[in-house]
Motif scaffolding. Structure first.
Motif, PDB file in Angstrom:
ATOM      1  N   GLN A   1      38.872  47.066  33.635  1.00 59.32           N
ATOM      2  CA  GLN A   1      39.884  47.735  32.748  1.00 59.32           C
ATOM      3  C   GLN A   1      39.634  48.911  31.859  1.00 59.32           C
TER       4      GLN A   1
ATOM      5  N   TYR B   1      38.975  51.933  33.942  1.00 56.88           N
ATOM      6  CA  TYR B   1      40.207  52.271  33.934  1.00 56.88           C
ATOM      7  C   TYR B   1      40.754  53.206  33.032  1.00 56.88           C
TER       8      TYR B   1
ATOM      9  N   ALA C   1      34.544  48.759  44.631  1.00 55.76           N
ATOM     10  CA  ALA C   1      33.757  47.393  44.718  1.00 55.76           C
ATOM     11  C   ALA C   1      33.373  47.130  43.461  1.00 55.76           C
TER      12      ALA C   1
ATOM     13  N   ASP D   1      32.903  41.656  32.771  1.00 57.32           N
ATOM     14  CA  ASP D   1      31.976  40.295  33.026  1.00 57.32           C
ATOM     15  C   ASP D   1      32.131  39.914  34.217  1.00 57.32           C
ATOM     16  N   GLY D   2      33.169  40.042  35.045  1.00 60.40           N
ATOM     17  CA  GLY D   2      33.265  39.861  36.369  1.00 60.40           C
ATOM     18  C   GLY D   2      32.138  40.656  37.381  1.00 60.40           C
TER      19      GLY D   2
ATOM     20  N   PHE E   1      28.123  40.657  39.989  1.00 57.64           N
ATOM     21  CA  PHE E   1      27.928  41.002  41.415  1.00 57.64           C
ATOM     22  C   PHE E   1      26.193  41.363  41.785  1.00 57.64           C
TER      23      PHE E   1
ATOM     24  N   LEU F   1      38.796  37.772  35.121  1.00 55.31           N
ATOM     25  CA  LEU F   1      39.021  38.925  36.133  1.00 55.31           C
ATOM     26  C   LEU F   1      40.534  39.324  35.947  1.00 55.31           C
TER      27      LEU F   1
ATOM     28  N   ALA G   1      42.137  42.163  35.542  1.00 60.25           N
ATOM     29  CA  ALA G   1      43.079  43.068  36.267  1.00 60.25           C
ATOM     30  C   ALA G   1      43.865  42.014  37.361  1.00 60.25           C
ATOM     31  N   ILE G   2      43.157  41.062  37.929  1.00 61.23           N
ATOM     32  CA  ILE G   2      43.854  40.055  38.950  1.00 61.23           C
ATOM     33  C   ILE G   2      44.746  39.024  38.232  1.00 61.23           C
TER      34      ILE G   2
HETATM   35  C1  LIG Z   1      34.138  43.354  45.812  1.00 57.27           C
HETATM   36  C2  LIG Z   1      35.403  43.132  45.206  1.00 57.27           C
HETATM   37  N1  LIG Z   1      35.724  41.731  45.323  1.00 57.27           N
HETATM   38  C3  LIG Z   1      37.000  41.690  44.779  1.00 57.27           C
HETATM   39  C4  LIG Z   1      37.685  42.869  44.062  1.00 57.27           C
HETATM   40  C5  LIG Z   1      39.190  42.599  43.354  1.00 57.27           C
HETATM   41  N2  LIG Z   1      39.203  42.752  42.200  1.00 57.27           N
HETATM   42  C6  LIG Z   1      39.323  44.103  41.447  1.00 57.27           C
HETATM   43  S1  LIG Z   1      39.516  44.146  39.774  1.00 57.27           S
HETATM   44  C7  LIG Z   1      38.822  42.534  39.704  1.00 57.27           C
HETATM   45  C8  LIG Z   1      38.432  41.913  38.221  1.00 57.27           C
HETATM   46  C9  LIG Z   1      37.139  42.176  37.705  1.00 57.27           C
HETATM   47  O1  LIG Z   1      37.062  41.518  36.642  1.00 57.27           O
HETATM   48  P1  LIG Z   1      36.212  42.155  35.703  1.00 57.27           P
HETATM   49  O2  LIG Z   1      34.793  42.818  36.042  1.00 57.27           O
HETATM   50  O3  LIG Z   1      35.657  41.017  34.603  1.00 57.27           O
HETATM   51  O4  LIG Z   1      37.023  43.110  34.956  1.00 57.27           O
HETATM   52  P2  LIG Z   1      38.420  43.067  33.953  1.00 57.27           P
HETATM   53  O5  LIG Z   1      39.533  43.346  35.039  1.00 57.27           O
HETATM   54  O6  LIG Z   1      38.447  41.665  33.579  1.00 57.27           O
HETATM   55  O7  LIG Z   1      38.026  44.155  33.156  1.00 57.27           O
HETATM   56  C10 LIG Z   1      38.593  41.948  40.887  1.00 57.27           C
HETATM   57  C11 LIG Z   1      38.368  40.483  41.294  1.00 57.27           C
HETATM   58  C12 LIG Z   1      37.029  44.173  43.965  1.00 57.27           C
HETATM   59  N3  LIG Z   1      37.380  45.151  43.410  1.00 57.27           N
HETATM   60  N4  LIG Z   1      35.876  44.074  44.684  1.00 57.27           N
END
Ligand SMILES: Cc1ncc(C[n+]2csc(CCOP(=O)(O)OP(=O)(O)O)c2C)c(N)n1
Ligand SMILES: [Mg+2]
Length: 525
Positions: free
Chosen positions: A373, A376, A398, A424-425, A429, A454, A456-457
């Motif tokens: 976020q 973004y 990704a 953090d999500g 990876f 995660l 955004a989700i």
């Molecule tokens: C490879 C992959 N798997 C799933 C997603 C779906 N997705 C989009 S944003 C997101 C959350 C990411 O979490 P984080 O990196 O902690 O960012 P936050 O939204 O918490 O700022 C997910 C799972 C993606 N974009 N890419």
């Protein structure tokens, strides 16, 4: 490898295997630098980051089968973002292919696996095919819309002797604009009362002509993520990459003429199926398929954007124009003010962080952003004065590219400061590549925006009344994780400490993971 060295390849990112041993004999013989990834996804993202920082193709060397499928995400992102990548992989011995004998690393129709996200993917049958295939790849990288190329080299072909010395071939000349189309375009732009210019990654390198055209006809300039900084964000006609913001989108919809340069206007930049554009569109792109795509152009110009923008600027210089620079600047001020008034509380928090980062970072710093976020928000909130400094692949979107791309950039352009920003999500990876960065002794700040979710989700589920399932993973102790992989780890307790940590990290003998917790009280002070 000698042929590639002659094309200017100085670094490859890879992971060796029995399939590719002979490739490594060549790497050693030519003195090409080999950067060892921890997973081939890291190698393809690093090669992408190298390409973005240097403008040269990034090269990866991976085994066939799992090496190729692991690398796929990074290759597909480079395809989506028009980055030049040369993927050299192993392959099962040619006589075994398609037989289903269970050859080691066997992958059915391996060239077809990557065909959908490469300019072309070829299974090399004879060594003599290579000089032509490499020349064709460099033709894509230098003379067309740059995109990845994958060459599969079967393990029985790799050791074969070749008769002659291989020489690089010259790349084709770039497509030049049709003068009649430029005249037509200039006529339409000269008549525009409320023009707007939209630039994407294909417009990199057009700053002088872009500035002249924008100032001449009084056009606000919007950018995609890939086009951010071509016109400096501080320019009074710049709307930066603010297509996520309502007033900017409205301005695009309301423009009577839109000059659209080197961009597909990808949904990843604005999160909508299609942006509204009501005015006439003049479009410049090197890729003819874009020129007939959903943003249909009144005047579609297939050309190298630099040449076309120079010609357009010249054609406008001696024409009477209706648009006024002062009016355009006033419109930009109004749009910026309306966008600022609509910031959410969270976006204000993000903006505060970006402003502290901006103050601590030199102007030529390359920022590699992940799908989080804070990034973004950064698309419009992080000020950029230069092109090719802000990267966020919202299109392929990704999770995980930021860290390995930053490693590739830092290795390709060691004189440039580089940072990675991930959630953090997303960091999890590719967090293994912190070990690569540590081993390469890279001064690399890696910022983790930690909200233990995660997010955004989470928000998507909450909005739709769906119970939160699988979106609140437990974070590791990021500082300990970083330290165990040979990096520094810090959690600053204020904006001053953040700036200090960043400056230290840019000069350290190893990477520094900087954790910013979204719930930090100092962010709200
Ligand atoms: C490879 C992959 N798997 C799933 C997603 C779906 N997705 C989009 S944003 C997101 C959350 C990411 O979490 P984080 O990196 O902690 O960012 P936050 O939204 O918490 O700022 C997910 C799972 C993606 N974009 N890419
Ligand atoms: Mg998160």
């Amino acid at each position: 490898m000698q042929l590639l060295a002659a094309y200017g390849v100085d670094t490859v990112f890879g992971m060796a295997g029995t399939m590719t041993l002979e490739l490594y004999r060549g790497i050693a013989a030519t003195g090409i630098r080999h950067v060892q990834c921890r997973n081939e996804q890291g190698a393809s993202f690093m090669a992408d980051g190298y390409a973005r920082a240097t403008g040269k193709p990034g090269v990866c060397t991976v085994i066939g089968g799992p090496g190729v499928t692991n690398a796929a995400t990074g290759i597909a992102q480079a395809y989506s973002d028009s980055q030049p990548l040369l993927v050299l992989s192993g392959a099962s011995p040619a006589p075994t292919q398609g037989k289903g004998w269970g050859a080691i690393h066997e992958l059915n129709d391996q060239a077809a696996v990557t065909a959908g996200f490469t300019a072309f993917s070829a299974m090399v049958r004879y060594p003599e095919e290579l000089p032509e295939l490499i020349a064709r790849a460099y033709g894509v990288f230098r003379s067309a819309r740059p995109r990845p190329v994958h060459l599969s080299l079967p393990r029985d072909v790799l050791p074969a002797a070749v008769a002659a010395e291989w020489q690089p071939r010259r790349a084709p000349s770039l497509p030049m604009p049709d003068p009649a189309a430029i005249e037509e375009a200039a006529e339409i732009l000269a008549r525009a009362r409320r023009p707007l210019i939209f630039v994407g990654g294909g417009a990199v390198g057009t700053r002088p002509a872009l500035t002249a055209i924008a100032e001449r006809i009084g056009a606000p300039v919007l950018a995609s993520n890939a086009g951010k900084g071509i016109l400096p964000d501080s320019h009074p006609l710049s709307l930066s990459c603010s297509v996520l913001q309502q007033a900017s989108r409205q301005a695009l919809a309301d423009a009577d003429v839109v000059l659209l340069v080197g961009s597909e206007v990808a949904a990843g930049d604005h999160f909508l199926a299609k942006l509204e554009i009501c005015g006439e569109i003049v479009r410049i792109d090197i890729d003819p398929t874009e020129l007939t795509s959903m943003y249909a152009a009144a005047v579609p110009i297939q050309a190298d954007a630099r040449a076309a923008m120079r010609a357009l600027s010249a054609a406008l210089a001696d024409r009477k124009v209706l648009g006024q620079r002062a009016e355009g600047e006033l419109r930009v001020q109004e749009i910026r003010a309306r966008n600022a008034a609509q910031l959410t509380a969270l976006e204000k928090l993000h903006t505060r962080v970006w402003h502290s980062l901006r103050q601590a970072l030199p102007e030529d710093t390359i920022v590699m952003g992940d799908a989080t976020q804070i990034v973004y928000t950064g698309t419009f909130a992080m000020p950029m004065e230069r092109e090719r400094c802000w990267y966020y692949s919202g299109n392929y979107c990704a999770l995980g590219p930021a860290l390995p791309m930053a490693i590739g950039a830092r290795i390709g352009a060691p004189q440039r400061p580089v940072i990675a920003v991930a959630g953090d999500g997303g960091l999890m990876f590719t967090v293994n590549e912190l070990a690569t960065a540590a081993e390469e002794s890279l001064a690399l700040p890696v910022i983790v925006w930690n909200n233990d979710a995660l997010q955004a989700i989470v928000e998507g589920m909450d909005e739709r009344g769906i119970p939160r399932i699988g979106v609140e993973p437990r974070s590791p102790d990021f500082l300990q994780l970083a330290q165990s992989l040979g990096c520094h780890g810090v959690r600053p307790a204020g904006t001053q400490q953040l700036a200090h940590a960043l400056r230290e990290a840019l000069n350290a003998d190893r990477p520094t993971l900087i954790e910013i917790r979204e719930d930090s009280p100092w962010l709200r002070a």
